[in-house]
Write a protein that holds these residues in place. Structure first.
Motif, PDB file in Angstrom:
ATOM      1  N   GLY A   1       0.038   5.031  -9.262  1.00  7.57           N
ATOM      2  CA  GLY A   1      -0.998   5.504  -8.523  1.00  7.57           C
ATOM      3  C   GLY A   1      -1.971   4.672  -7.962  1.00  7.57           C
ATOM      4  O   GLY A   1      -2.412   4.716  -6.766  1.00  7.57           O
ATOM      5  N   ALA A   2      -2.098   3.529  -8.710  1.00  4.50           N
ATOM      6  CA  ALA A   2      -3.281   2.519  -8.068  1.00  4.50           C
ATOM      7  C   ALA A   2      -2.377   1.732  -7.019  1.00  4.50           C
ATOM      8  O   ALA A   2      -3.162   1.460  -6.089  1.00  4.50           O
ATOM      9  CB  ALA A   2      -3.500   1.645  -9.290  1.00  4.50           C
ATOM     10  N   GLU A   3      -1.224   1.541  -7.209  1.00  7.65           N
ATOM     11  CA  GLU A   3      -0.488   0.774  -5.809  1.00  7.65           C
ATOM     12  C   GLU A   3      -0.295   1.778  -4.933  1.00  7.65           C
ATOM     13  O   GLU A   3      -0.358   1.218  -3.789  1.00  7.65           O
ATOM     14  CB  GLU A   3       0.870   0.198  -6.524  1.00  7.65           C
ATOM     15  CG  GLU A   3       0.610  -0.660  -7.743  1.00  7.65           C
ATOM     16  CD  GLU A   3       2.019  -1.494  -8.092  1.00  7.65           C
ATOM     17  OE1 GLU A   3       2.986  -1.101  -7.655  1.00  7.65           O
ATOM     18  OE2 GLU A   3       1.668  -2.528  -8.918  1.00  7.65           O
ATOM     19  N   GLU A   4      -0.191   2.939  -5.058  1.00  9.88           N
ATOM     20  CA  GLU A   4      -0.079   3.854  -4.104  1.00  9.88           C
ATOM     21  C   GLU A   4      -1.494   3.982  -3.332  1.00  9.88           C
ATOM     22  O   GLU A   4      -1.531   3.871  -1.930  1.00  9.88           O
ATOM     23  CB  GLU A   4       0.225   5.276  -4.309  1.00  9.88           C
ATOM     24  CG  GLU A   4       1.860   5.473  -4.747  1.00  9.88           C
ATOM     25  CD  GLU A   4       2.210   6.794  -5.175  1.00  9.88           C
ATOM     26  OE1 GLU A   4       1.121   7.658  -5.705  1.00  9.88           O
ATOM     27  OE2 GLU A   4       3.252   7.014  -5.518  1.00  9.88           O
ATOM     28  N   PHE A   5      -2.501   4.099  -3.843  1.00 11.43           N
ATOM     29  CA  PHE A   5      -4.017   3.746  -3.420  1.00 11.43           C
ATOM     30  C   PHE A   5      -4.229   2.563  -2.750  1.00 11.43           C
ATOM     31  O   PHE A   5      -4.758   2.441  -1.463  1.00 11.43           O
ATOM     32  CB  PHE A   5      -4.940   3.959  -4.522  1.00 11.43           C
ATOM     33  CG  PHE A   5      -6.357   3.668  -3.999  1.00 11.43           C
ATOM     34  CD1 PHE A   5      -6.930   4.708  -3.214  1.00 11.43           C
ATOM     35  CD2 PHE A   5      -7.086   2.564  -4.360  1.00 11.43           C
ATOM     36  CE1 PHE A   5      -8.289   4.531  -2.591  1.00 11.43           C
ATOM     37  CE2 PHE A   5      -8.191   2.388  -3.895  1.00 11.43           C
ATOM     38  CZ  PHE A   5      -8.820   3.469  -3.129  1.00 11.43           C
ATOM     39  N   ALA A   6      -3.569   1.556  -3.198  1.00 10.83           N
ATOM     40  CA  ALA A   6      -3.729   0.022  -2.184  1.00 10.83           C
ATOM     41  C   ALA A   6      -2.982   0.242  -1.309  1.00 10.83           C
ATOM     42  O   ALA A   6      -3.580  -0.555  -0.120  1.00 10.83           O
ATOM     43  CB  ALA A   6      -2.991  -0.994  -3.578  1.00 10.83           C
ATOM     44  N   ALA A   7      -2.047   0.810  -0.936  1.00 10.65           N
ATOM     45  CA  ALA A   7      -1.159   0.846   0.304  1.00 10.65           C
ATOM     46  C   ALA A   7      -2.263   1.720   1.510  1.00 10.65           C
ATOM     47  O   ALA A   7      -1.892   1.414   2.548  1.00 10.65           O
ATOM     48  CB  ALA A   7       0.024   1.678   0.194  1.00 10.65           C
ATOM     49  N   THR A   8      -3.109   2.545   1.117  1.00 13.57           N
ATOM     50  CA  THR A   8      -3.973   2.932   1.951  1.00 13.57           C
ATOM     51  C   THR A   8      -5.203   2.149   2.360  1.00 13.57           C
ATOM     52  O   THR A   8      -5.984   2.453   3.176  1.00 13.57           O
ATOM     53  CB  THR A   8      -4.539   4.317   1.467  1.00 13.57           C
ATOM     54  OG1 THR A   8      -5.586   4.167   0.339  1.00 13.57           O
ATOM     55  CG2 THR A   8      -3.247   5.174   0.824  1.00 13.57           C
ATOM     56  N   GLN A   9      -5.437   1.024   1.698  1.00 16.07           N
ATOM     57  CA  GLN A   9      -6.522   0.210   1.788  1.00 16.07           C
ATOM     58  C   GLN A   9      -6.330  -1.409   2.195  1.00 16.07           C
ATOM     59  O   GLN A   9      -7.317  -1.895   2.181  1.00 16.07           O
ATOM     60  CB  GLN A   9      -7.505   0.270   0.347  1.00 16.07           C
ATOM     61  CG  GLN A   9      -7.709   1.397  -0.013  1.00 16.07           C
ATOM     62  CD  GLN A   9      -8.676   2.289   0.534  1.00 16.07           C
ATOM     63  OE1 GLN A   9      -9.763   1.619   1.063  1.00 16.07           O
ATOM     64  NE2 GLN A   9      -8.500   3.552   0.936  1.00 16.07           N
ATOM     65  N   ASP A  10      -5.093  -1.376   2.737  1.00 16.70           N
ATOM     66  CA  ASP A  10      -4.736  -2.740   3.317  1.00 16.70           C
ATOM     67  C   ASP A  10      -5.173  -3.828   2.432  1.00 16.70           C
ATOM     68  O   ASP A  10      -5.476  -4.893   2.724  1.00 16.70           O
ATOM     69  CB  ASP A  10      -5.635  -2.979   4.659  1.00 16.70           C
ATOM     70  CG  ASP A  10      -5.260  -4.366   5.356  1.00 16.70           C
ATOM     71  OD1 ASP A  10      -4.027  -4.521   5.654  1.00 16.70           O
ATOM     72  OD2 ASP A  10      -6.055  -4.872   5.948  1.00 16.70           O
ATOM     73  N   ILE A  11      -4.498  -3.527   0.954  1.00 12.37           N
ATOM     74  CA  ILE A  11      -4.662  -4.621   0.084  1.00 12.37           C
ATOM     75  C   ILE A  11      -3.490  -5.428  -0.040  1.00 12.37           C
ATOM     76  O   ILE A  11      -2.229  -4.935   0.102  1.00 12.37           O
ATOM     77  CB  ILE A  11      -5.018  -3.780  -1.160  1.00 12.37           C
ATOM     78  CG1 ILE A  11      -6.055  -3.239  -1.410  1.00 12.37           C
ATOM     79  CG2 ILE A  11      -4.589  -4.861  -2.433  1.00 12.37           C
ATOM     80  CD1 ILE A  11      -7.503  -4.180  -1.188  1.00 12.37           C
ATOM     81  N   GLU A  12      -3.476  -7.027   0.060  1.00 15.65           N
ATOM     82  CA  GLU A  12      -2.294  -7.613  -0.028  1.00 15.65           C
ATOM     83  C   GLU A  12      -1.594  -7.590  -1.176  1.00 15.65           C
ATOM     84  O   GLU A  12      -2.003  -7.607  -2.185  1.00 15.65           O
ATOM     85  CB  GLU A  12      -2.947  -9.039   0.119  1.00 15.65           C
ATOM     86  CG  GLU A  12      -1.658 -10.012   0.424  1.00 15.65           C
ATOM     87  CD  GLU A  12      -2.126 -11.553   0.814  1.00 15.65           C
ATOM     88  OE1 GLU A  12      -1.315 -12.309   0.965  1.00 15.65           O
ATOM     89  OE2 GLU A  12      -3.219 -11.718   0.765  1.00 15.65           O
TER      90      GLU A  12
END
Length: 355
Positions: free
Chosen positions: A141-152
Motif C-alpha cells: 500500500g505504501a508503494e502504491e501511494f508512492a507511485a502517485t507522488q513521483d517518489i523515486e
C-alpha cells in the motif's frame, strides 16, 4: 499556553534567529578496537556531509523538516549505514525499509514500513505526512501511494551490499541472532530547530539482520523512534526497537520536558509585570533547560537499559540545545548550531546515565 499555564518558550525573547541540528547513524558496540583509522575517517566524513547538508538549509532560513530530510537522504544513500542503500537483509534475503518524520509545528507526521523499492524512504514518509490523510502506511500500500507522488524507486541491486549479504549468511549458518552480527544499530536520524522556532525529527532504517515475519522496530513508530513538538523537543532514536517501543522513548522524553517547561506562577507574574526582573529569570530558565533536557533523555535511556535494551537518542530543544544520550559504547553522531558548534563523534567514554 497549556492547561492555563505559560510554557517557558512562550516567554523567552530571542535576540536573533537561532537554528540547531543533530544527527545519528546508529549506536552500539562501537569501539576503537573494531575500527580502522581509514574506516573511522570515512564515517566521520559521511557524518559531516550529512550534518552540513542539514545545517546549510537551516542557515539559509529553510525549514526544520527540509533540513531533517536533507541530512537523512545522504545517509540513506551511503552503504555504510543501515538505511536505504546499506539496509540489512531479512531472513528471506530482501531489504525492507522503514522511516518516519514529524513536524513540531502542528505535530503532523508520516511513516512507512516494509517498503522494498523506495530509494529514499524518508521522502515517502514526508509525502504521507503532507499529501495524505494518514500517518502510517505499510508494504504494498505504501508503494502504491508512492507511485502517485513521483517518489523515486530502485531495484534490489541498489540496496544490496556484499557486507550485508555476508552478515545474513553468518546468521543462518551459525544460528546467531541479529545482535551477534550487528554490533551497532545502524538506524539513521536527524532532529532540527529552524530560524522560525519550529522543530522536526526524522528516522530511517533497514531494521535488524535476519528479521522475520514482517518485524517492525521503533524507527517508523511515532512516539517511539521519532517525535517532535514545538512545546518540548524533537527526538530521533536508534537501538533495540522492541524496547524503545515498550518505553515510548521519543515521546517520553518530550513529555518529561513538557513538565519541566511549565513556569512557576510567580515567574509568569514577573514576566508580565516586571520586565527587568523577568529578563534575569528567563536567562536562568534557559540555562537550566539544557540540564533538564539532558537529564530527561538520560532518565529514559536508563529505563530502556533496565528493561534489557540499549541504543541512543538525539534531541534538539526550542532553545537550540543539541544533545545526545546513549547507553552503548558508541554512537555515530554529529551536531551543529547557529552559535558555532560543529562536531561529529563516534566513540563514547562514559555511558549515558551511568554514575
Amino acid at each position: 499556553m497549556l492547561g492555563g499555564q505559560v510554557l517557558a518558550q512562550d516567554a523567552l525573547v530571542v535576540d536573533s534567529p537561532k537554528w540547531s541540528i543533530a544527527i545519528h547513524g546508529g549506536a552500539g558496540t562501537i569501539t576503537r578496537e573494531r575500527m580502522t583509522p581509514e574506516l573511522e575517517a570515512e564515517y566521520e566524513a559521511a557524518l559531516q556531509n550529512a550534518l552540513d547538508a542539514g545545517a546549510r538549509i537551516l542557515a539559509e532560513g529553510g525549514t526544520a523538516t527540509d533540513a531533517v530530510q536533507a541530512a537523512i537522504v545522504l545517509m540513506e544513500d551511503d552503504p555504510k549505514f543501515n538505511a536505504g542503500r546499506g539496509a540489512v537483509y531479512t531472513w528471506d534475503g530482501a531489504n525492507e525499509l522503514d522511516a518516519s518524520i514529524m513536524d513540531g509545528r502542528d505535530r503532523s507526521a508520516g511513516a512507512v514500513t516494509g517498503v522494498t523499492s523506495i530509494k529514499n524512504p524518508i521522502l515517502l514518509a514526508d509525502k504521507v505526512r503532507t499529501e495524505s490523510v494518514h500517518v502510517f502506511l505499510s508494504g504494498k500500500g505504501a508503494e502504491e501511494f508512492a507511485a502517485t507522488q513521483d517518489i523515486e524507486t530502485a531495484g534490489p541491486e541498489w540496496f544490496g551490499t556484499e557486507r550485508r549479504k555476508e552478515a545474513l549468511e553468518r546468521v543462518k549458518a551459525q544460528q546467531l541472532s541479529a545482535l551477534d552480527i550487528d554490533h551497532k544499530f545502524g538506524t539513521v536520524g536527524a532532529v532540527a530547530l529552524d530560524q522560525d522556532g519550529n522543530l522536526a525529527a526524522g528516522t530511517s532504517t533497514g531494521g535488524m539482520t535476519g528479521k522475520r515475519w514482517g518485524r517492525i522496530g521503533d524507527a517508523p513508530v511515532i512516539g517511539a523512534g521519532t517525535y517532535a513538538d514545538n512545546r518540548s523537543c524533537a527526538v530521533s532514536a536508534t537501538g533495540w526497537g522492541e524496547y524503545f517501543i515498550r518505553v515510548g522513548v521519543a515521546q517520553s522524553i518530550c513529555s518529561r520536558l513538557m513538565m519541566f517547561n511549565l513556569l512557576d506562577p510567580e515567574i509568569v507574574k514577573a514576566i508580565r509585570n516586571e520586565p527587568e526582573s523577568a529578563e534575569t529569570k528567563i536567562n536562568e530558565i534557559t540555562e537550566r533547560r539544557e540540564i533538564d533536557s539532558q537529564r530527561a533523555a538520560d532518565a529514559v535511556m536508563r529505563e530502556v537499559k533496565q528493561l534489557g535494551g540499549d541504543g541512543g537518542v538525539i534531541l534538539v530543544t526550542p532553545e537550540g540545545h543539541a544533545l545526545y544520550s546513549f547507553n552503548t559504547a558508541g554512537m555515530y553522531r554529529g551536531r551543529a548550531t547557529s552559535e558555532g558548534v560543529n562536531e561529529v563523534a563516534i566513540f563514547g567514554e562514559v555511558l549515558a546515565g551511568e554514575e
